[in-house]
Design a protein around this motif. Structure first.
Motif, PDB file in Angstrom:
ATOM      1  N   GLY A   1     -21.606   8.830 -25.743  1.00  0.00           N
ATOM      2  CA  GLY A   1     -20.590   9.599 -26.460  1.00  0.00           C
ATOM      3  C   GLY A   1     -19.190   9.193 -26.052  1.00  0.00           C
ATOM      4  N   VAL A   2     -18.379  10.183 -25.676  1.00  0.00           N
ATOM      5  CA  VAL A   2     -16.983   9.916 -25.317  1.00  0.00           C
ATOM      6  C   VAL A   2     -16.847   9.196 -23.980  1.00  0.00           C
ATOM      7  N   HIS A   3     -17.924   9.077 -23.231  1.00  0.00           N
ATOM      8  CA  HIS A   3     -17.882   8.427 -21.917  1.00  0.00           C
ATOM      9  C   HIS A   3     -18.235   6.938 -21.984  1.00  0.00           C
ATOM     10  N   LEU A   4     -18.277   6.383 -23.180  1.00  0.00           N
ATOM     11  CA  LEU A   4     -18.613   4.968 -23.312  1.00  0.00           C
ATOM     12  C   LEU A   4     -17.591   4.074 -22.611  1.00  0.00           C
ATOM     13  N   THR A   5     -16.332   4.463 -22.627  1.00  0.00           N
ATOM     14  CA  THR A   5     -15.300   3.698 -21.928  1.00  0.00           C
ATOM     15  C   THR A   5     -15.564   3.667 -20.425  1.00  0.00           C
ATOM     16  N   ASP A   6     -16.052   4.778 -19.883  1.00  0.00           N
ATOM     17  CA  ASP A   6     -16.394   4.813 -18.453  1.00  0.00           C
ATOM     18  C   ASP A   6     -17.525   3.843 -18.146  1.00  0.00           C
ATOM     19  N   TRP A   7     -18.512   3.782 -19.023  1.00  0.00           N
ATOM     20  CA  TRP A   7     -19.628   2.864 -18.831  1.00  0.00           C
ATOM     21  C   TRP A   7     -19.171   1.410 -18.958  1.00  0.00           C
ATOM     22  N   THR A   8     -18.238   1.150 -19.870  1.00  0.00           N
ATOM     23  CA  THR A   8     -17.707  -0.202 -20.006  1.00  0.00           C
ATOM     24  C   THR A   8     -16.957  -0.600 -18.739  1.00  0.00           C
ATOM     25  N   THR A   9     -16.204   0.329 -18.177  1.00  0.00           N
ATOM     26  CA  THR A   9     -15.501   0.071 -16.921  1.00  0.00           C
ATOM     27  C   THR A   9     -16.505  -0.199 -15.801  1.00  0.00           C
ATOM     28  N   PHE A  10     -17.600   0.559 -15.770  1.00  0.00           N
ATOM     29  CA  PHE A  10     -18.658   0.353 -14.780  1.00  0.00           C
ATOM     30  C   PHE A  10     -19.232  -1.065 -14.885  1.00  0.00           C
ATOM     31  N   VAL A  11     -19.512  -1.506 -16.105  1.00  0.00           N
ATOM     32  CA  VAL A  11     -20.085  -2.841 -16.308  1.00  0.00           C
ATOM     33  C   VAL A  11     -19.076  -3.912 -15.887  1.00  0.00           C
TER      34      VAL A  11
ATOM     35  N   GLY B   1     -19.055  -2.270 -29.529  1.00  0.00           N
ATOM     36  CA  GLY B   1     -19.106  -3.729 -29.462  1.00  0.00           C
ATOM     37  C   GLY B   1     -18.509  -4.253 -28.168  1.00  0.00           C
ATOM     38  N   PHE B   2     -17.410  -3.620 -27.738  1.00  0.00           N
ATOM     39  CA  PHE B   2     -16.779  -4.019 -26.487  1.00  0.00           C
ATOM     40  C   PHE B   2     -17.731  -3.812 -25.311  1.00  0.00           C
ATOM     41  N   TYR B   3     -18.467  -2.711 -25.332  1.00  0.00           N
ATOM     42  CA  TYR B   3     -19.441  -2.447 -24.278  1.00  0.00           C
ATOM     43  C   TYR B   3     -20.504  -3.548 -24.250  1.00  0.00           C
ATOM     44  N   TYR B   4     -21.013  -3.917 -25.424  1.00  0.00           N
ATOM     45  CA  TYR B   4     -22.059  -4.937 -25.477  1.00  0.00           C
ATOM     46  C   TYR B   4     -21.539  -6.311 -25.061  1.00  0.00           C
ATOM     47  N   VAL B   5     -20.283  -6.630 -25.377  1.00  0.00           N
ATOM     48  CA  VAL B   5     -19.696  -7.892 -24.915  1.00  0.00           C
ATOM     49  C   VAL B   5     -19.590  -7.883 -23.387  1.00  0.00           C
ATOM     50  N   ALA B   6     -19.110  -6.769 -22.819  1.00  0.00           N
ATOM     51  CA  ALA B   6     -19.010  -6.655 -21.358  1.00  0.00           C
ATOM     52  C   ALA B   6     -20.393  -6.742 -20.713  1.00  0.00           C
ATOM     53  N   LEU B   7     -21.389  -6.114 -21.328  1.00  0.00           N
ATOM     54  CA  LEU B   7     -22.755  -6.165 -20.790  1.00  0.00           C
ATOM     55  C   LEU B   7     -23.315  -7.579 -20.862  1.00  0.00           C
ATOM     56  N   ALA B   8     -23.030  -8.302 -21.942  1.00  0.00           N
ATOM     57  CA  ALA B   8     -23.501  -9.682 -22.051  1.00  0.00           C
ATOM     58  C   ALA B   8     -22.869 -10.557 -20.970  1.00  0.00           C
ATOM     59  N   ILE B   9     -21.576 -10.390 -20.734  1.00  0.00           N
ATOM     60  CA  ILE B   9     -20.900 -11.173 -19.687  1.00  0.00           C
ATOM     61  C   ILE B   9     -21.445 -10.810 -18.307  1.00  0.00           C
ATOM     62  N   ALA B  10     -21.665  -9.506 -18.066  1.00  0.00           N
ATOM     63  CA  ALA B  10     -22.231  -9.077 -16.788  1.00  0.00           C
ATOM     64  C   ALA B  10     -23.650  -9.607 -16.600  1.00  0.00           C
ATOM     65  N   SER B  11     -24.424  -9.637 -17.674  1.00  0.00           N
ATOM     66  CA  SER B  11     -25.797 -10.155 -17.580  1.00  0.00           C
ATOM     67  C   SER B  11     -25.789 -11.647 -17.233  1.00  0.00           C
ATOM     68  N   ILE B  12     -24.883 -12.399 -17.852  1.00  0.00           N
ATOM     69  CA  ILE B  12     -24.771 -13.817 -17.530  1.00  0.00           C
ATOM     70  C   ILE B  12     -24.349 -13.990 -16.068  1.00  0.00           C
ATOM     71  N   ALA B  13     -23.398 -13.180 -15.627  1.00  0.00           N
ATOM     72  CA  ALA B  13     -22.960 -13.248 -14.225  1.00  0.00           C
ATOM     73  C   ALA B  13     -24.100 -12.903 -13.271  1.00  0.00           C
ATOM     74  N   ALA B  14     -24.934 -11.949 -13.637  1.00  0.00           N
ATOM     75  CA  ALA B  14     -26.051 -11.561 -12.773  1.00  0.00           C
ATOM     76  C   ALA B  14     -27.094 -12.661 -12.670  1.00  0.00           C
ATOM     77  N   VAL B  15     -27.331 -13.365 -13.760  1.00  0.00           N
ATOM     78  CA  VAL B  15     -28.311 -14.448 -13.746  1.00  0.00           C
ATOM     79  C   VAL B  15     -27.803 -15.633 -12.947  1.00  0.00           C
TER      80      VAL B  15
END
Length: 189
Positions: free
Chosen positions: A44-54, A174-188
């Motif tokens: 919900g409204v906390h998606l920005t917080d999750w994006t910051t976490f990622v 979309g911004f969250y998913y882009v951040a998650l994709a970059i974080a996933s690549i960094a994790a691998v």
């Protein structure tokens, strides 16, 4: 190169081989990734917080990589992230496409890191930690308040959401998913 971990033997820090993750680690990583994929549906409204976490996880993974592989404790990771973020904001708001601005921001932050990395390879670990901590404080006190870094108010600059013409990515989700994709690549890596 083999993975390594730090060990202490007689007061000296040594780098020792680090065991590979087991199949249980891969299952845990896959479950975490699946849960993170579902976050936009429930945040919900906390998606920005999750994006910051990622995004923060990317910075912490970089620190973990330095400590685990090189045995270096660098205490100014956020400084380099802030330099890259400020450069990205200026470039993207200056009219460059989102992805081009992202790549150029990385290319701006890397030389700053190299200026520190070259002398750092000759420092003992304690002095490296102190020097990088001092660099972080100097940048925070000298450059962060400057209007050309984070804007006239010092509250930060707008960070545009991704607009990739070849992808349906857009908005906060979309911004969250882009951040998650970059974080996933960094994790691998």
């Amino acid at each position: 190169p083999s993975r390594r971990r730090l060990t202490s033997s007689g007061g000296a820090i040594q780098v020792a081989p680090m065991p590979r993750p087991s199949w249980l680690g891969f299952i845990g990583a896959a479950a975490l990734f699946a849960a993170l994929l579902l976050v936009p549906l429930v945040a919900g409204v906390h998606l920005t917080d999750w994006t910051t976490f990622v995004a923060t996880s990317i910075v912490l993974m970089a620190l973990g990589l330095l400590v685990r592989v090189a045995g270096q404790v660098v205490l100014c990771q956020v400084t380099f992230a802030a330099i890259g973020a400020a450069a990205f904001s200026h470039l993207a708001l200056g009219g460059l496409p989102w992805l081009v601005a992202l790549v150029l921001a990385c290319l701006i932050a890397v030389p700053v890191g190299l200026v520190l990395a070259v002398p750092a390879t000759r420092m003992p670990p304690v002095y490296l930690a102190l020097a990088t901590f001092a660099l972080g404080i100097v940048v925070q006190e000298v450059f962060y308040p400057a209007s050309y870094v984070f804007g006239a108010t010092g509250l930060g600059l707008n960070e545009p959401m991704p607009a990739l013409s070849w992808s349906p990515v857009g908005g906060a989700r979309g911004f969250y998913y882009v951040a998650l994709a970059i974080a996933s690549i960094a994790a691998v890596l």
